[in-house]
Design a protein around this motif. Structure first.
Motif, PDB file in Angstrom:
ATOM      1  N   PRO A   1       0.817  -1.217   0.000  1.00  0.00           N
ATOM      2  CA  PRO A   1       0.000   0.000   0.000  1.00  0.00           C
ATOM      3  C   PRO A   1       0.855   1.274   0.000  1.00  0.00           C
ATOM      4  O   PRO A   1       0.535   2.238  -0.694  1.00  0.00           O
ATOM      5  N   MET A   2       1.970   1.276   0.751  1.00  0.00           N
ATOM      6  CA  MET A   2       2.818   2.464   0.796  1.00  0.00           C
ATOM      7  C   MET A   2       3.476   2.715  -0.565  1.00  0.00           C
ATOM      8  O   MET A   2       3.443   3.829  -1.082  1.00  0.00           O
ATOM      9  N   ALA A   3       4.055   1.677  -1.157  1.00  0.00           N
ATOM     10  CA  ALA A   3       4.722   1.850  -2.453  1.00  0.00           C
ATOM     11  C   ALA A   3       3.720   2.199  -3.546  1.00  0.00           C
ATOM     12  O   ALA A   3       3.994   3.030  -4.412  1.00  0.00           O
ATOM     13  N   ASP A   4       2.564   1.564  -3.493  1.00  0.00           N
ATOM     14  CA  ASP A   4       1.547   1.828  -4.515  1.00  0.00           C
ATOM     15  C   ASP A   4       1.084   3.281  -4.467  1.00  0.00           C
ATOM     16  O   ASP A   4       0.739   3.866  -5.500  1.00  0.00           O
ATOM     17  N   ALA A   5       1.084   3.889  -3.282  1.00  0.00           N
ATOM     18  CA  ALA A   5       0.675   5.285  -3.143  1.00  0.00           C
ATOM     19  C   ALA A   5       1.743   6.240  -3.665  1.00  0.00           C
ATOM     20  O   ALA A   5       1.431   7.357  -4.074  1.00  0.00           O
ATOM     21  N   VAL A   6       2.997   5.800  -3.676  1.00  0.00           N
ATOM     22  CA  VAL A   6       4.101   6.671  -4.068  1.00  0.00           C
ATOM     23  C   VAL A   6       4.510   6.476  -5.520  1.00  0.00           C
ATOM     24  O   VAL A   6       4.865   7.434  -6.203  1.00  0.00           O
TER      25      VAL A   6
ATOM     26  N   ASP B   1       3.620   5.465  -9.232  1.00  0.00           N
ATOM     27  CA  ASP B   1       2.679   5.230 -10.309  1.00  0.00           C
ATOM     28  C   ASP B   1       3.198   4.064 -11.162  1.00  0.00           C
ATOM     29  O   ASP B   1       4.407   3.943 -11.370  1.00  0.00           O
ATOM     30  N   PRO B   2       2.312   3.195 -11.665  1.00  0.00           N
ATOM     31  CA  PRO B   2       2.768   2.066 -12.485  1.00  0.00           C
ATOM     32  C   PRO B   2       3.651   2.480 -13.672  1.00  0.00           C
ATOM     33  O   PRO B   2       4.589   1.763 -14.033  1.00  0.00           O
ATOM     34  N   ALA B   3       3.397   3.625 -14.256  1.00  0.00           N
ATOM     35  CA  ALA B   3       4.227   4.089 -15.374  1.00  0.00           C
ATOM     36  C   ALA B   3       5.649   4.397 -14.912  1.00  0.00           C
ATOM     37  O   ALA B   3       6.621   4.135 -15.629  1.00  0.00           O
ATOM     38  N   ILE B   4       5.781   4.922 -13.713  1.00  0.00           N
ATOM     39  CA  ILE B   4       7.104   5.209 -13.150  1.00  0.00           C
ATOM     40  C   ILE B   4       7.839   3.903 -12.860  1.00  0.00           C
ATOM     41  O   ILE B   4       9.032   3.774 -13.139  1.00  0.00           O
ATOM     42  N   VAL B   5       7.128   2.942 -12.284  1.00  0.00           N
ATOM     43  CA  VAL B   5       7.736   1.633 -12.013  1.00  0.00           C
ATOM     44  C   VAL B   5       8.218   1.020 -13.317  1.00  0.00           C
ATOM     45  O   VAL B   5       9.336   0.511 -13.411  1.00  0.00           O
ATOM     46  N   ASN B   6       7.400   1.082 -14.341  1.00  0.00           N
ATOM     47  CA  ASN B   6       7.753   0.547 -15.650  1.00  0.00           C
ATOM     48  C   ASN B   6       9.026   1.202 -16.201  1.00  0.00           C
ATOM     49  O   ASN B   6       9.858   0.545 -16.823  1.00  0.00           O
ATOM     50  N   GLN B   7       9.186   2.480 -15.928  1.00  0.00           N
ATOM     51  CA  GLN B   7      10.351   3.225 -16.403  1.00  0.00           C
ATOM     52  C   GLN B   7      11.589   2.941 -15.541  1.00  0.00           C
ATOM     53  O   GLN B   7      12.695   2.824 -16.062  1.00  0.00           O
ATOM     54  N   MET B   8      11.415   2.824 -14.238  1.00  0.00           N
ATOM     55  CA  MET B   8      12.547   2.680 -13.312  1.00  0.00           C
ATOM     56  C   MET B   8      13.090   1.257 -13.205  1.00  0.00           C
ATOM     57  O   MET B   8      14.271   1.068 -12.933  1.00  0.00           O
ATOM     58  N   VAL B   9      12.216   0.275 -13.359  1.00  0.00           N
ATOM     59  CA  VAL B   9      12.580  -1.111 -13.066  1.00  0.00           C
ATOM     60  C   VAL B   9      12.696  -1.898 -14.373  1.00  0.00           C
ATOM     61  O   VAL B   9      11.707  -2.038 -15.094  1.00  0.00           O
ATOM     62  N   PRO B  10      13.866  -2.423 -14.681  1.00  0.00           N
ATOM     63  CA  PRO B  10      14.038  -3.150 -15.938  1.00  0.00           C
ATOM     64  C   PRO B  10      13.080  -4.328 -16.142  1.00  0.00           C
ATOM     65  O   PRO B  10      12.696  -4.609 -17.276  1.00  0.00           O
ATOM     66  N   VAL B  11      12.655  -5.005 -15.078  1.00  0.00           N
ATOM     67  CA  VAL B  11      11.700  -6.105 -15.257  1.00  0.00           C
ATOM     68  C   VAL B  11      10.263  -5.598 -15.413  1.00  0.00           C
ATOM     69  O   VAL B  11       9.342  -6.388 -15.568  1.00  0.00           O
TER      70      VAL B  11
END
Length: 173
Positions: free
Chosen positions: A120-125, A127-137
């Protein structure tokens, strides 16, 4: 201290996972001393307050596992988290130093440095688009993936792994 004493009434602790941590983010020029001290107190002083009283009984059994939950921020840094990165970076250093002190007694000490883990904490901080950009997997990790690493490090199979900081971050660094 009272909680550790009560735990020891049941016998030595063989597996200890130090998983305390808090964020109180601000860029360093605007960080209040209270923010600095709060984060250091929980992440770093908490490690000492729990590990130190539980360590000798563990060492006497000649088997133990200490796992310190760190963060990718300790390895790569993160804007607005100088206090958090410092606390978790010091925890990484304490992991390495303590591993040298207790290795001959059958106790291993390792740190796990998670990246973005779905919660819940990470999901609030993040955005899925940011995760997609930051994380190679292209996704956040799962709590189950971190737990599987912890379970392995706590097992007999990991007896030769000590003093390590193991990142689990989908290739972020």
């Amino acid at each position: 201290a009272a909680a550790c004493a009560r735990i020891l009434e049941g016998g030595p602790v063989q597996i200890l996972v130090n998983n305390a941590g808090v964020h109180d983010d601000a860029v360093l020029p605007g960080m209040r001393a209270e923010q600095w001290h709060k984060v250091i107190d929980v992440s770093l002083n908490g490690f000492f307050r729990v590990t130190q009283p539980l360590l000798l009984p563990m060492m006497r059994t000649r088997w133990g596992r200490i796992l310190n939950i760190s963060s990718v921020a300790a390895i790569a840094g993160n804007r607005g988290q100088v206090n958090y990165a410092a606390a978790k970076g010091a925890l990484n250093s304490a992991t390495k130093a303590l591993s040298l002190e207790v290795a001959s007694r059958g106790v291993t000490v390792n740190a796990i440095a998670p990246g973005i883990i779905a919660s819940p904490m990470a999901d609030a901080v993040f955005d899925p688009a940011i995760v997609n950009q930051m994380v190679p997997v292209k996704r956040a990790g799962t709590p189950q993936e971190v737990a599987a690493l912890a379970a392995f490090l706590a097992s007999d199979e990991a007896a030769y792994i000590t003093g390590q900081v193991i990142s689990i971050n989908g290739g972020m660094i």
